[in-house]
Design an enzyme around this catalytic site. Sequence first.
Site, PDB file in Angstrom:
ATOM      1  N   GLN A 171       0.842  -1.197   0.000  1.00  0.00           N
ATOM      2  CA  GLN A 171       0.000   0.000   0.000  1.00  0.00           C
ATOM      3  C   GLN A 171       0.877   1.247   0.000  1.00  0.00           C
ATOM      4  OE1 GLN A 171      -2.529   0.197   3.462  1.00  0.00           O
ATOM      5  NE2 GLN A 171      -1.013  -0.755   4.781  1.00  0.00           N
ATOM      6  N   HIS A 193      -2.869   0.113  -3.702  1.00  0.00           N
ATOM      7  CA  HIS A 193      -3.805   0.580  -2.679  1.00  0.00           C
ATOM      8  C   HIS A 193      -4.290   1.989  -3.022  1.00  0.00           C
ATOM      9  CE1 HIS A 193      -5.176   2.269   1.215  1.00  0.00           C
ATOM     10  NE2 HIS A 193      -5.586   1.038   1.457  1.00  0.00           N
ATOM     11  N   ASP A 235      -8.100   0.882  -3.042  1.00  0.00           N
ATOM     12  CA  ASP A 235      -9.055   1.037  -1.945  1.00  0.00           C
ATOM     13  C   ASP A 235      -9.677   2.424  -2.060  1.00  0.00           C
ATOM     14  OD1 ASP A 235     -10.483   1.111   0.407  1.00  0.00           O
ATOM     15  OD2 ASP A 235      -8.874   0.280   1.640  1.00  0.00           O
ATOM     16  N   GLU A 270     -11.568  -2.160  -3.764  1.00  0.00           N
ATOM     17  CA  GLU A 270     -11.889  -2.412  -2.357  1.00  0.00           C
ATOM     18  C   GLU A 270     -12.817  -1.332  -1.821  1.00  0.00           C
ATOM     19  OE1 GLU A 270      -9.579  -3.138   1.918  1.00  0.00           O
ATOM     20  OE2 GLU A 270      -8.467  -3.259   0.024  1.00  0.00           O
ATOM     21  N   ASP A 304     -14.169  -4.769   2.886  1.00  0.00           N
ATOM     22  CA  ASP A 304     -13.397  -4.445   4.094  1.00  0.00           C
ATOM     23  C   ASP A 304     -14.372  -3.955   5.156  1.00  0.00           C
ATOM     24  OD1 ASP A 304     -11.709  -3.571   6.070  1.00  0.00           O
ATOM     25  OD2 ASP A 304     -10.598  -2.154   4.833  1.00  0.00           O
ATOM     26  N   GLN A 326     -11.111  -8.972   2.554  1.00  0.00           N
ATOM     27  CA  GLN A 326      -9.948  -8.593   3.350  1.00  0.00           C
ATOM     28  C   GLN A 326     -10.177  -9.100   4.770  1.00  0.00           C
ATOM     29  OE1 GLN A 326      -6.999  -5.389   5.372  1.00  0.00           O
ATOM     30  NE2 GLN A 326      -8.538  -4.536   4.044  1.00  0.00           N
ATOM     31  N   LYS A 328      -9.080  -8.657   7.932  1.00  0.00           N
ATOM     32  CA  LYS A 328      -8.293  -7.613   8.596  1.00  0.00           C
ATOM     33  C   LYS A 328      -7.947  -8.113   9.998  1.00  0.00           C
ATOM     34  CE  LYS A 328      -8.029  -2.731   7.944  1.00  0.00           C
ATOM     35  NZ  LYS A 328      -8.658  -1.704   7.109  1.00  0.00           N
ATOM     36  N   CYS A 358      -1.549  -0.728   8.584  1.00  0.00           N
ATOM     37  CA  CYS A 358      -0.239  -0.068   8.661  1.00  0.00           C
ATOM     38  C   CYS A 358       0.171   0.210  10.105  1.00  0.00           C
ATOM     39  CB  CYS A 358      -0.274   1.227   7.870  1.00  0.00           C
ATOM     40  SG  CYS A 358      -1.629   2.324   8.331  1.00  0.00           S
TER      41      CYS A 358
END
Length: 418
Positions: A171, A193, A235, A270, A304, A326, A328, A358
């Site tokens: 990303q 991303h 995304d 996304e 997501d 995703q 997560k 991140c």
Amino acid sequence: MQIKDVLLAPGNGAFFYDDQEAIRSGAIQDGFTYHGAPATPGFESIRIPASSLSVGLVLTDDTFVWGDMMNVQYSGAGGRDPLFDTNQISDFTSRVVAPRLLDVDASRFRDSCTKVLGSAGHQRLPLAVEYGVSQALLRAAAHLQRKTMAEVICAEFGLPLPTRRIPIYCQSGDAREINVDKMILKAVDVLPHGLINSRKKFGAGGETFMEFVKWVAMRTREIGSPGYHPVLHFDVYGWIGQEIGLEAQRIADFICTVADSVPGFTLNIESPADYGSTQAQIENYARIVSILDDRGTSARIVVDERCNTLEDIRLFAEAKATHLVQIKMPDVGSIADTARAVLICKANKVGAYVGGSCTETDLSAQASVHVAVATQADMMLAKPGMGVDEGFSIVGNEQSRLFAMLNKSRSSPRQMSA
């Protein structure tokens, strides 16, 4: 039992916690900060340095194994747990979780997760606690069994030893152009991303976004090595729905237009829209997926927001309300549940993307590699951080080391140590 003490150590996440609602509502970016009042409970400013909490298990042979707790970048948004509070999580872990850890067979990963991470006072534990403690328990089981973490997952879920490398997705953060070049030069499997999280980045009618997509494809051809052909993954944080409306047909039409602008590339979109609840998201994403499938486009939907827990993932997968989930990991909780989530996706012929945030750490990223490889997910996130180089190095190198160990294990069973 094999755990004789529990340690806690406050630390840093690799990026920042951001107030998604304030950013979506038009907060002005100034350099790396945002001007304006926060809109999500718990945020004292729109952007806050990410914090983490390490949990260490002292085993009876005096080995230390660790796991890291944190929340995701956009905490408190889309049905997620609230902003991470190190002091509150530390107190809760000391009072509730530590005594449980001293009373389990740490060599049995799934069983110890079930016993340690059960509800407290009829409430589920904070997902950050589940995530960090399960990492530590997986490392403990691997140490006690003299296996890799991936081998522990394979054994406990009845899976064969993996042979396929997992494609890595990077990303870009806000440094889009520079980081896209880095990804292309490093031949990243899935990119970039793009962080299309505001009206300015999406543009009127999506024009700015479409130009960026075309630029990424063009740049890939310009500076990529011969034969390099990544998946393009963007995304958009619900901005297709916000800008052109929530009607499924219109969203599908827009996505097809974007896909047609980059022929020859697989296109992942996304979070095309946010319908406000899990059920509404499932119903409308299923319509979008059906339209795209009927058209035979190269575009795929990735869910997501509103798909956080293991049960959410099951509902989306069974309803065919996405092409790719995703998973997560800090939002799912226990990494045993991430393994279960991948297997649910596979059983329903839906793609499994082992993701995260991140804001994570080197330790959580390395544990993620073992889960993704063991379950043979379709792709996984390069993490932590937003700098490309660091996350790609941590995840890629851990995957390379893991396969070297697995190959050694295949050639001389149980004469290796993790």
